[in-house]
Design a protein around this motif. Structure first.
Motif, PDB file in Angstrom:
ATOM      1  N   SER A   1       0.795  -1.375  -0.061  1.00  0.00           N
ATOM      2  CA  SER A   1       0.164   0.058   0.122  1.00  0.00           C
ATOM      3  C   SER A   1       0.815   1.147   0.110  1.00  0.00           C
ATOM      4  O   SER A   1       0.314   2.256   0.084  1.00  0.00           O
ATOM      5  N   GLY A   2       2.275   0.979  -0.156  1.00  0.00           N
ATOM      6  CA  GLY A   2       3.092   2.443  -0.104  1.00  0.00           C
ATOM      7  C   GLY A   2       4.229   2.108  -0.560  1.00  0.00           C
ATOM      8  O   GLY A   2       4.726   0.737  -0.648  1.00  0.00           O
ATOM      9  N   ILE A   3       5.095   2.813  -1.253  1.00  0.00           N
ATOM     10  CA  ILE A   3       6.488   2.761  -1.712  1.00  0.00           C
ATOM     11  C   ILE A   3       7.437   3.530  -0.865  1.00  0.00           C
ATOM     12  O   ILE A   3       7.228   4.673  -0.384  1.00  0.00           O
ATOM     13  N   TRP A   4       8.844   3.025  -0.748  1.00  0.00           N
ATOM     14  CA  TRP A   4       9.841   3.798  -0.080  1.00  0.00           C
ATOM     15  C   TRP A   4      10.643   4.146  -1.286  1.00  0.00           C
ATOM     16  O   TRP A   4      11.424   3.131  -1.830  1.00  0.00           O
ATOM     17  N   ALA A   5      10.605   5.330  -1.478  1.00  0.00           N
ATOM     18  CA  ALA A   5      11.621   5.786  -2.595  1.00  0.00           C
ATOM     19  C   ALA A   5      13.206   6.098  -2.057  1.00  0.00           C
ATOM     20  O   ALA A   5      13.477   7.108  -1.526  1.00  0.00           O
ATOM     21  N   SER A   6      13.831   5.048  -2.113  1.00  0.00           N
ATOM     22  CA  SER A   6      15.169   4.996  -1.347  1.00  0.00           C
ATOM     23  C   SER A   6      16.220   5.691  -1.981  1.00  0.00           C
ATOM     24  O   SER A   6      16.465   5.676  -3.007  1.00  0.00           O
ATOM     25  N   GLY A   7      16.997   6.529  -1.339  1.00  0.00           N
ATOM     26  CA  GLY A   7      18.148   7.337  -1.711  1.00  0.00           C
ATOM     27  C   GLY A   7      19.075   6.207  -2.106  1.00  0.00           C
ATOM     28  O   GLY A   7      19.803   6.589  -3.143  1.00  0.00           O
ATOM     29  N   LEU A   8      19.442   5.415  -1.384  1.00  0.00           N
ATOM     30  CA  LEU A   8      20.541   4.439  -1.587  1.00  0.00           C
ATOM     31  C   LEU A   8      20.322   3.848  -2.875  1.00  0.00           C
ATOM     32  O   LEU A   8      21.016   3.817  -3.902  1.00  0.00           O
TER      33      LEU A   8
END
Ligand code: SPV
Ligand code: MG
Length: 554
Positions: free
Chosen positions: A53-60
Motif C-alpha cells: 500500500s506504499g512505496i519507499w523511494a530509497s536514496g540508496l
C-alpha cells in the motif's frame, strides 16, 4: 498502538483520497503497515502490483540505479525527475527518502513544494549533515544540531501545499552510537517541531534497541523502522510493539542486481539466449507492465479514424498449380514478387490502412506461411475443400467489421480506403475495367458481376449500387465488372455470413462452395451486396503471366 489523539483528529478532518492522505492514513492506522523499496518507474509499478500500500523511494537504491553513490552525488533535481516517473507510474503513496533535505531549511522548503506539486505523499529527512553518507558506512557520523534540524522540519511543514503531506523525521542517534537518551531527546524535539512521524534507524543485528526506543517513546506519534540488519526479528515483534510502519528498504534493487548478474554472465558464457529465455520476464510482460493496452484504447479514442475495420481474414490455403515449380515448396501467396512475398505486400497494404489484426488461413505448405504480423489458422483439409470451407476455419473471427481478401491479390492503397468508407452490410470491390484484363468474357474463371447501375465517371448519381448477379455465367451485355477478391462485412453482414456458414455446414454444401456461392446464398437470404467500383489498380496472381504483370505493377 494508541495514536496521538491531537494528530489523529487532524488526520480525520483533512482525510481524502490523495496520495498524501493515503500515507497519512497508513501512518495513523492501528495496524503495522509495510512499504517496499522502489528506485524507478518500473520497480514502483512492481511494488504496487505485489499489493503493497506504499512505496519507499530509497536514496540508496535510486543512487545505485543511477550508477552513483549514496552521497548526494545525484543532484536533488535529478532525484526529483526519478521521483516524478515513480509517482506517475503508481497509484499508491510514496514516502521519499530526502536524505538531509539537500541543504538547509531553505532547500527543504523548496523540495517539499516540488514534491507536493507531484502528488508525492511525504518526505523523510535525517538528522545528519549535507552531503550525507549512507548510515551503514563507518562507525559514527556527525549529527545535525537539534535546533537547526527542527528548523528544517518547521520550514517543511510551513511550505507544504497539501495539508496531508507528511514529514518524517529520521533519528540517527542510535545508528551513530549516541545512545538511547540522545535518540529520545531528539524524538521529542522533532515531534514538537511538527514531524508527522519518526523514523528510528539502527544497524544492530537484533531489534532490541529499536524495541526499547518504541517502548520508551510510548507511541506519542507514529514510529517507522527499517529492519535491514535486524531482519531476523520476527515481524510479530513489531506488531506487538505498536510500530506504525516497516520499510523493506532496498530489496528490489538487490534482487535485480542478482538477476541481472546471473542473466548477463549466462548469456556471455553461452553466447546464446536459450538458457535464459524461460527464466526471465517476456517482452509481452514488459508491454503489459508499461500499460500498452491503455495506449491501444486511447488510440481508438484520439487518433483520426482510419475506418472501423481493424480485422482482415485472408484466404491463402491453395497451392496455385498454374505457377508450376514456383509453388512446389510454397503456396502462391508466398511466391516472391520483387523481393517480398505477395502475402507480405498484401499485409503491408492492410496494415497501412489501419487493419492491424490479420488472420491468414493456410493449407498447402502451411509452414511456409510464416509472416510475423499475421495470426495463422490452418485448413488441413485444403485439398478436399474449397474457399468457403477455408473461410469457415476462421468462423469464430467473423464478427464485427471485417475485410475478406484472397491471398494472391494486390491492390493500391486507395482501394482499401474507398472500401472502408462505403456503405452497406456487405460491400464488394468491383473493377469496371474487367474487359481490359481479359477481352473475352468467361475465358478464364473469374468473378463477374452485373450491378444495379454501371460504372459512371460523373458524381451526379449517388444512388447506392448493388449486385444483381454474381458468377461466371453472366451475359456479356449485362456484365458491369469483376469482383477483385476483396470485400467488407459490417456487423450485420458478418452475422449473416456466420449463419450461412453454419447452414451450409448442416446442408452439406459448405465443403465444395466458392466465395461466389457464398455471395449468391447471402443474396438469396435477403442480404444486399453493395458495390464500390474501381478502374484497375489491382491484380491477382494466377499464372506466370500474372506474375510478370505483378513485377510491373510494383
Ligand atoms: C535508504 O534506503 O536510502 C535509506 C535506508 O536511507 S538506509 O540505507 O538503511 O540508510
Ligand atoms: Mg537513504
Amino acid at each position: 498502538m494508541t495514536v496521538n489523539p491531537v494528530r489523529q483528529a487532524a488526520t480525520n478532518t483533512t482525510s481524502s483520497g490523495s496520495k498524501p492522505a493515503q500515507l497519512r492514513a497508513l501512518l495513523t492506522s492501528p495496524n503495522t503497515e509495510f512499504i517496499m523499496e522502489a528506485h524507478d518507474g518500473l520497480s514502483a509499478k512492481i511494488v504496487e502490483e505485489a499489493g503493497f500500500s506504499g512505496i519507499w523511494a530509497s536514496g540508496l537504491t535510486i543512487s545505485a540505479a543511477l550508477g552513483v553513490r549514496d552521497n548526494n552525488e545525484a543532484s536533488w533535481t535529478q532525484v526529483l525527475e526519478v521521483l516524478e516517473f515513480m509517482s506517475d507510474a503508481s497509484s499508491i503513496p510514496m514516502l521519499v527518502d530526502g536524505d538531509t533535505g539537500y541543504g538547509n531549511f531553505n532547500n527543504v522548503r523548496r523540495v517539499v513544494k516540488k514534491l507536493c506539486q507531484r502528488g508525492i505523499a511525504g518526505i523523510c529527512i535525517e538528522d545528519k549533515l549535507f552531503p550525507k553518507t549512507n548510515s551503514f558506512i563507518g562507525d559514527s557520523q556527525p549529527l545535525a544540531d537539534i535546533d537547526e534540524f527542527c528548523g528544517k522540519i518547521k520550514a517543511g511543514k510551513d511550505s507544504q501545499d497539501d495539508p496531508d503531506f507528511n514529514i518524517v523525521a529520521r533519528i540517527e542517534a542510535l545508528i551513530s552510537g549516541r545512545g538511547m537518551l540522545e535518540a529520545l531527546k531528539r524524538a521529542n524535539a522533532y515531534y514538537e517541531a511538527g514531524a508527522d512521524a519518526l523514523l528510528i534507524h539502527s544497524k544492530q543485528t537484533d531489534g532490541e534497541e529499536i524495541l526499547t526506543f518504541v517502548k520508551e517513546w510510548g507511541n506519542r506519534c507514529p514510529v517507522i523502522i527499517v529492519p535491514t540488519t535486524y531482519y531476523e526479528t520476527p515481524t510479530e515483534a513489531w506488531r506487538n510493539a505498536g510500530v506504525s510502519m516497516v520499510i523493506w528498504a532496498n530489496h528490489n534493487l538487490r534482487a535485480s542486481i542478482t538477476a541481472m548478474r546471473e542473466v548477463s554472465s549466462r548469456i556471455m558464457r553461452d553466447q546464446s539466449l536459450i538458457g535464459v529465455e524461460n527464466e526471465i520476464a517476456t517482452v509481452k510482460d514488459i508491454f503489459k507492465i508499461a500499460g500498452n493496452a491503455e495506449l491501444a484504447e486511447a488510440e481508438k479514442l484520439y487518433l483520426p479514424e482510419s475506418g472501423d475495420v481493424t480485422h482482415a481474414i485472408i484466404l491463402a490455403a491453395s497451392r496455385g498449380i498454374e505457377l508450376g515449380d514456383l509453388t512446389a515448396d510454397r503456396p502462391k501467396c508466398m511466391v516472391d514478387v520483387r523481393g517480398q512475398p505477395i502475402l507480405g505486400r498484401l499485409v503491408d497494404t492492410l496494415n497501412s490502412g489501419g487493419i492491424r489484426d490479420v488472420t491468414v488461413i493456410r493449407g498447402y505448405r502451411k509452414e511456409m506461411v510464416n509472416l510475423p504480423a499475421i495470426e495463422a489458422i490452418n485448413n488441413d483439409n485444403y485439398d478436399q475443400t474449397g474457399e468457403a470451407a477455408t473461410l469457415a476455419c476462421a468462423e469464430e473471427r467473423i464478427e464485427g467489421e471485417i475485410v475478406i481478401a484472397y491471398g494472391d491479390t494486390l491492390f493500391r492503397q486507395y482501394v482499401l480506403d474507398v472500401l472502408a468508407r462505403a456503405d452497406g452490410d456487405v460491400v464488394l470491390v468491383v473493377d469496371a475495367l474487367w474487359k481490359e484484363r481479359d477481352p473475352v468474357p468467361n475465358s478464364r474463371i473469374r468473378d463477374l458481376v452485373s450491378c444495379s447501375s454501371p460504372f459512371a465517371t460523373d458524381f451526379l448519381d449517388e444512388a447506392p449500387i448493388t449486385v444483381e448477379t454474381i458468377g461466371p455465367n453472366i451475359d456479356e451485355k449485362n456484365i458491369d465488372g469483376e469482383w477483385i477478391g476483396l470485400a467488407r462485412f459490417d456487423e450485420t453482414g458478418s452475422d449473416a455470413l456466420r449463419r450461412l456458414i453454419s447452414d451450409m455446414r448442416k446442408d452439406g454444401t459448405l465443403d465444395s462452395a466458392t466465395m461466389i456461392d457464398l455471395f449468391c446464398r447471402l443474396q438469396q437470404n435477403g442480404t444486399e451486396l453493395s458495390v464500390v467500383y474501381i478502374t484497375g489498380h489491382w491484380l491477382d496472381v494466377d499464372n506466370l503471366a500474372d506474375l510478370g504483370e505483378a513485377e510491373t505493377f510494383l
